[in-house]
Design a protein around this motif. Structure first.
Motif, short mmCIF file in Angstrom:
data_model
loop_
_atom_site.label_atom_id
_atom_site.label_comp_id
_atom_site.label_asym_id
_atom_site.label_seq_id
_atom_site.Cartn_x
_atom_site.Cartn_y
_atom_site.Cartn_z
N PHE A 1 4.08 17.86 -5.01
CA PHE A 1 3.17 18.22 -4.24
C PHE A 1 3.74 18.48 -2.63
O PHE A 1 2.93 19.18 -1.91
N ILE A 2 4.91 18.25 -2.50
CA ILE A 2 5.79 18.49 -1.52
C ILE A 2 5.99 20.00 -1.38
O ILE A 2 5.69 20.89 -0.24
N LEU A 3 6.30 20.57 -2.48
CA LEU A 3 6.62 21.99 -2.61
C LEU A 3 5.25 22.90 -2.54
O LEU A 3 5.03 23.66 -1.65
N GLU A 4 4.06 22.38 -2.90
CA GLU A 4 2.76 23.07 -2.73
C GLU A 4 2.50 22.88 -1.17
O GLU A 4 1.84 23.92 -0.75
N ALA A 5 2.84 21.90 -0.42
CA ALA A 5 2.45 21.88 0.77
C ALA A 5 3.36 22.50 2.00
O ALA A 5 3.25 22.69 3.16
N PRO B 1 -3.39 19.50 -1.96
CA PRO B 1 -3.00 20.44 -0.98
C PRO B 1 -4.18 19.99 -0.14
O PRO B 1 -5.47 20.43 -0.37
N THR B 2 -4.11 20.11 1.28
CA THR B 2 -5.17 20.16 2.32
C THR B 2 -4.57 20.85 3.53
O THR B 2 -3.53 20.94 3.60
N GLN B 3 -5.51 21.31 4.42
CA GLN B 3 -4.99 21.71 5.68
C GLN B 3 -4.14 20.93 6.35
O GLN B 3 -3.30 21.45 7.13
N TYR B 4 -4.83 19.76 6.50
CA TYR B 4 -4.06 18.78 7.41
C TYR B 4 -2.65 18.47 7.03
O TYR B 4 -1.63 18.30 7.59
N LEU B 5 -2.37 18.12 5.65
CA LEU B 5 -1.14 18.12 5.08
C LEU B 5 -0.11 19.53 5.40
O LEU B 5 0.92 19.26 5.55
N ARG C 1 0.72 -1.22 -0.11
CA ARG C 1 -0.02 -0.07 0.22
C ARG C 1 0.78 1.19 0.01
O ARG C 1 1.84 1.35 0.74
N MET C 2 0.53 2.34 -0.77
CA MET C 2 1.35 3.62 -0.75
C MET C 2 0.81 4.38 0.54
O MET C 2 -0.15 4.16 0.82
N VAL C 3 1.90 5.39 0.95
CA VAL C 3 1.73 5.92 2.30
C VAL C 3 1.45 7.08 1.87
O VAL C 3 1.94 7.84 1.15
N GLU C 4 0.41 7.59 2.75
CA GLU C 4 0.20 8.99 2.72
C GLU C 4 1.17 9.86 3.75
O GLU C 4 0.72 9.58 5.12
N LEU C 5 1.79 10.81 3.43
CA LEU C 5 2.52 11.37 4.63
C LEU C 5 2.03 11.90 5.80
O LEU C 5 2.18 12.19 6.69
N SER C 6 0.71 12.53 5.36
CA SER C 6 -0.13 13.33 6.05
C SER C 6 -0.78 12.61 7.10
O SER C 6 -0.87 12.61 8.43
#
Length: 493
Positions: free
Chosen positions: A338-342, A308-312, A276-281
């Motif tokens: 996506f890392i740059l955006e967050a 991008p979410t508030q949680y991430l 399973r792929m992992v969501e870092l958030s």
């Protein structure tokens, strides 16, 4: 210098400077200076760093993997003798021991003798930091069966139970190849009240066991190749850094409780096709880290890009440095955007693109049999329209080639990172164990000029491109893989 005489400028130096010089040697080398004169004998009694390692007593030319059990016992005895010799010369309470570090093998009753010597030293002297590195003498974990691990775990606990005063004063503990009882690790942590650094390599309480951690002073934690279902960081108020390598299950392998000071996180694993792929958030929920390393062992990308979410954003809001290690070659890297955006405060993006032959299974039949992923990349193209990043000033790519995917990626970063100052593009790393030759692109001035034109065509950027030899600071950030392919596969087959 007068005729016929030699000036001994070294002996003319003050004691403090000479002790500082001796502190930079290992104890065995420093002790040899005591034969020079009475003054040098006294200086050895003032050393502030006592680092006594079994590896300093290896026969010349012998590798660690070639040592017999009898030789391990002899080496351990030499460690005890060296420690007692050094400590008996010291006047109790006169000079602080900044570091008392001992590395030894788990053989016979010798570790207990070492533990008692360290315990006596702690009682007689002011010892700021004390470290045990406990080795089993086994270096290929694929050959270690359950009985061997259980046996080693029992021997360690006998050592631990016999030396409570020594363990009570430890600030650093490094363990390998041990299978503990259900409550053993908790008991060790309760006794080691001063512990700040803990490293566990191939240590657990059985396959798919759970490691629960609570400690008032633990600041650095390293967990590698431990067959754990989950690590629970329940209450670690001083924890600042964690290294977590090769977890067994991809479903919630890490629980983050009270870790308010956590700043640096290093995560490395080898993902197979069914993992399973992992969501870092989700993985890093409850943290606001500054330094993040993600390692992929040249195989499938196990990180799931997130919108991008508030949680991430809460997880990445303090992120300053990202290191993406051993990314597979030939795949689009756009997913990393996506890392740059967050992470609006990110300053440096550092990545290594490398199909490292020492880690990569190349036999197609074996890859199918062991469920390696045929497609190691991940697709992602949902960048926010008009997004700009104002903090990123450095991009480093090790293993850069002229492939379109890498050129396109650098261009994409240059467009987004409006204040990008430096772009470092290095050739693939060299490995003494690999037969393949590293690429040297771009190796000529003409190729560099052509590459720069490709990268900057139609883009307004003040970024400076750097090629050639790797900067010292970038070398220091490199962490070469410590495990073999067989060790990594052990957790999945």
């Amino acid at each position: 210098m007068t005729k016929g005489k030699r000036a001994d400028r070294l002996s003319e130096l003050p004691d403090d400077i000479l002790v500082n010089i001796l502190d930079r040697l290992n104890v065995r080398e420093a002790a040899r200076t005591s034969v020079l004169s009475r003054r040098w004998t006294r200086l050895c009694a003032k050393l502030s760093r006592l680092i006594i390692s079994a590896q300093h007593f290896l026969p010349k030319g012998m590798l660690c993997t070639d040592i017999s059990d009898d030789e391990l016992v002899r080496i351990n005895a030499a460690v005890v003798q060296a420690m007692e010799s050094i400590l008996t010369r010291r006047i109790p309470g006169e000079h602080t021991i900044r570091l008392l570090s001992t590395t030894f093998y788990l053989r016979d009753d010798v570790p207990i003798s070492i533990g008692h010597a360290v315990g006596h030293a702690m009682a007689a002297h002011l010892v700021e930091n004390a470290k045990f590195t406990v080795m089993t003498g086994k270096y290929d974990i694929i050959d270690l069966d359950n009985d061997a691990l259980v046996n080693a775990g029992r021997k360690f606990m006998l050592f631990f139970d016999a030396c409570p005063s020594a363990f009570g004063g430890l600030t650093m503990l490094d363990l390998e190849n041990l299978r503990f009882g259900e409550s053993d690790i908790s008991n060790v942590l309760i006794t080691c009240k001063r512990l700040k650094h803990l490293r566990l390599y191939n240590c657990d309480s059985g396959d798919c066991s759970t490691l629960q951690l609570e400690h008032a002073h633990l600041s650095e934690l390293s967990i590698s190749h431990c067959k754990l279902a989950q690590v629970q960081l329940n209450w670690l108020p001083q924890l600042t850094k964690i290294v977590f390598e090769c977890w067994l299950r991809f479903q919630d392998p890490l629980f983050v409780g009270h870790v308010p000071l956590l700043e640096a996180v290093s995560l490395t694993n080898l993902a197979l096709s069914h993992n399973r792929m992992v969501e870092l958030s989700e993985f890093l929920s409850g943290t606001s880290i500054r330094d993040l390393k993600l390692g992929f062992n040249s195989e499938k990308i196990w990180v799931q890009p997130e919108c991008p979410t508030q949680y991430l954003a809460s997880v990445f809001c303090q992120l300053r440095f990202v290191n993406l290690a051993n990314l597979p070659e030939g795949y689009d890297l756009s997913w990393t955007m996506f890392i740059l955006e967050a992470a609006p405060l990110l300053k440096e993006l550092f990545m290594t693109v490398w199909d490292h032959a020492c880690l990569t299974e190349t036999d197609e039949e074996k890859r199918k049999e062991d469920s390696y992923s045929e497609n190691k990349g991940v697709e992602w193209d949902s960048a926010t329209a008009g997004f700009q990043h104002h903090s990123l000033d450095t991009l480093v790519i090790i293993g850069f080639e002229s492939e379109d995917c890498l050129v396109s990626y650098v261009r994409r970063v240059m467009v987004v990172a409006v204040n990008l100052a430096d772009v470092y593009l290095y050739s693939r790393l060299e490995c003494g164990n690999c037969e393949e030759k590293p690429n040297r692109y771009p190796w000529t001035k003409r190729q560099r000029v052509s590459l720069k034109r490709r990268l900057t065509a139609g883009i307004e950027s003040f970024a400076i491109f750097h090629f050639g030899a790797m900067r010292t600071g970038h070398v220091a950030r490199m962490e070469y893989p410590q495990c073999s392919l067989l060790e990594a596969k052990r957790f999945f087959t």
